[in-house]
Scaffold this active site. Structure first.
Site, mmCIF file in Angstrom:
data_model
loop_
_atom_site.group_PDB
_atom_site.id
_atom_site.type_symbol
_atom_site.label_atom_id
_atom_site.label_comp_id
_atom_site.label_asym_id
_atom_site.label_seq_id
_atom_site.Cartn_x
_atom_site.Cartn_y
_atom_site.Cartn_z
ATOM 1 N N GLU A 98 -0.942 -26.068 -40.508
ATOM 2 C CA GLU A 98 -1.664 -27.080 -41.291
ATOM 3 C C GLU A 98 -0.932 -28.415 -41.203
ATOM 4 O OE1 GLU A 98 -4.051 -28.442 -42.581
ATOM 5 O OE2 GLU A 98 -4.614 -27.632 -44.533
ATOM 6 N N ASP A 99 -1.642 -29.497 -41.468
ATOM 7 C CA ASP A 99 -0.997 -30.815 -41.408
ATOM 8 C C ASP A 99 -0.149 -31.103 -42.640
ATOM 9 O OD1 ASP A 99 -3.249 -31.103 -43.040
ATOM 10 O OD2 ASP A 99 -3.992 -32.916 -42.072
ATOM 11 N N ASP A 102 -0.776 -30.374 -50.081
ATOM 12 C CA ASP A 102 -0.755 -31.324 -51.195
ATOM 13 C C ASP A 102 -1.002 -30.535 -52.484
ATOM 14 O OD1 ASP A 102 -0.841 -33.626 -52.716
ATOM 15 O OD2 ASP A 102 -2.808 -34.266 -52.020
ATOM 16 N N LYS A 130 3.985 -32.029 -49.665
ATOM 17 C CA LYS A 130 4.017 -33.059 -50.707
ATOM 18 C C LYS A 130 4.079 -32.330 -52.053
ATOM 19 C CE LYS A 130 0.897 -36.669 -50.011
ATOM 20 N NZ LYS A 130 -0.411 -37.309 -50.301
ATOM 21 N N PHE A 151 0.207 -41.859 -49.621
ATOM 22 C CA PHE A 151 -0.809 -41.458 -48.652
ATOM 23 C C PHE A 151 -0.298 -41.625 -47.235
ATOM 24 C CE2 PHE A 151 -4.726 -40.924 -46.424
ATOM 25 C CZ PHE A 151 -5.284 -39.882 -47.136
ATOM 26 N N ARG A 164 -5.587 -40.718 -36.795
ATOM 27 C CA ARG A 164 -5.065 -39.411 -36.373
ATOM 28 C C ARG A 164 -4.260 -39.516 -35.090
ATOM 29 N NH1 ARG A 164 -7.561 -35.394 -39.425
ATOM 30 N NH2 ARG A 164 -9.741 -35.710 -39.981
HETATM 31 P P1 IMP Z 1 -4.681 -29.636 -50.460
HETATM 32 O O1 IMP Z 1 -5.785 -28.625 -50.498
HETATM 33 O O2 IMP Z 1 -4.746 -30.602 -51.612
HETATM 34 O O3 IMP Z 1 -3.312 -29.052 -50.282
HETATM 35 O O4 IMP Z 1 -5.051 -30.608 -49.299
HETATM 36 C C1 IMP Z 1 -4.712 -30.487 -48.036
HETATM 37 C C2 IMP Z 1 -5.570 -31.438 -47.215
HETATM 38 O O5 IMP Z 1 -5.745 -32.713 -47.857
HETATM 39 C C3 IMP Z 1 -4.844 -31.718 -45.937
HETATM 40 O O6 IMP Z 1 -5.181 -30.783 -44.952
HETATM 41 C C4 IMP Z 1 -5.286 -33.127 -45.626
HETATM 42 O O7 IMP Z 1 -6.483 -33.089 -44.864
HETATM 43 C C5 IMP Z 1 -5.570 -33.778 -46.948
HETATM 44 N N1 IMP Z 1 -4.447 -34.632 -47.401
HETATM 45 C C6 IMP Z 1 -3.655 -34.456 -48.476
HETATM 46 N N2 IMP Z 1 -2.731 -35.436 -48.594
HETATM 47 C C7 IMP Z 1 -2.931 -36.258 -47.538
HETATM 48 C C8 IMP Z 1 -2.279 -37.466 -47.077
HETATM 49 O O8 IMP Z 1 -1.305 -37.998 -47.653
HETATM 50 N N3 IMP Z 1 -2.785 -38.013 -45.948
HETATM 51 C C9 IMP Z 1 -3.837 -37.482 -45.264
HETATM 52 N N4 IMP Z 1 -4.468 -36.352 -45.648
HETATM 53 C C10 IMP Z 1 -4.032 -35.757 -46.781
HETATM 54 MG MG MG Z 2 -8.027 -34.651 -43.984
#
Ligand code: IMP
Ligand code: MG
Length: 178
Positions: A98-99, A102, A130, A151, A164
């Site tokens: 995963e990237d 959050d 994060k 962000f 990207r």
């Molecule tokens: P989560 O479900 O909140 O953990 O979200 C994960 C997804 O939110 C990631 O796969 C990203 O696509 C997006 N995301 C969360 N924080 C960022 C950020 O700082 N920059 C870009 N995408 C983010």
């Molecule tokens: Mg995204």
């Protein structure tokens, strides 16, 4: 493009070095067993390539696309599968690539989903973590870098589907999205 990007936070070289370290660790942890890497589209593409190249194990790869309802910067916790696996993962060692983690909603959902498909093991490998954004508790096995609650863009990560392709990780200037 560069006038909207605040600072370069992590360079391509730092990311490559980290991918090499994590690849070695994955090999050790899996005791030479085969692995299925599942990249989460679209943010994970570049990081996925780094982990693939650096993990010296018998490997197959697959991709999933998911979206969470909500705005670009706030997720709601409800995850929708837009592209499912093509691989049968029953009895296999799976690593989700995963990237960024959050809130943790996306990976929490995916981990449960893979376990329900009877994977032998399910681990998570993220480029960025994060921790301040976390809403659900989740074990992340491999973390490239831990970042502050700002962000982040580049190296696969987008803002509004852009940036990207940046070959490094940067912080988006606040005035772009506020
Ligand atoms: P989560 O479900 O909140 O953990 O979200 C994960 C997804 O939110 C990631 O796969 C990203 O696509 C997006 N995301 C969360 N924080 C960022 C950020 O700082 N920059 C870009 N995408 C983010
Ligand atoms: Mg995204």
């Amino acid at each position: 493009m560069s006038d909207t990007i605040g600072t370069v936070m992590i360079t391509q070289q730092q990311i490559n070095e980290r991918a090499a370290e994590i690849g070695k660790q994955i090999k050790e942890d899996l005791n030479g067993e085969p692995v299925v890497l599942v990249g989460i589209l679209r943010g994970a593409v570049l990081w996925m390539a780094g982990i693939m190249k650096n993990t010296d194990l018998e490997m197959t790869i697959d991709f999933m696309a998911v979206s969470s309802y909500g705005s670009a910067k706030k997720t709601s916790g409800v995850v929708k599968i837009n592209k499912d696996l093509d691989t049968d993962i029953e009895g296999k060692n799976v690593i989700i690539v995963e990237d960024i983690v959050d809130s943790g909603y996306t990976l929490n959902y995916l981990k449960g989903y893979f376990e329900s498909r009877a994977a032998k093991t399910v681990k998570i490998c993220t480029l960025l973590d994060k921790p301040e954004g976390r809403k659900v508790d989740i074990d992340v096995d491999y973390i490239g870098f831990t970042v502050d609650d700002r962000f982040i863009i580049g190296y696969g990560l987008d803002y509004d589907e852009k940036y990207r392709n940046l070959p490094y990780i940067g912080i988006l200037k606040r005035e772009v999205y506020s």
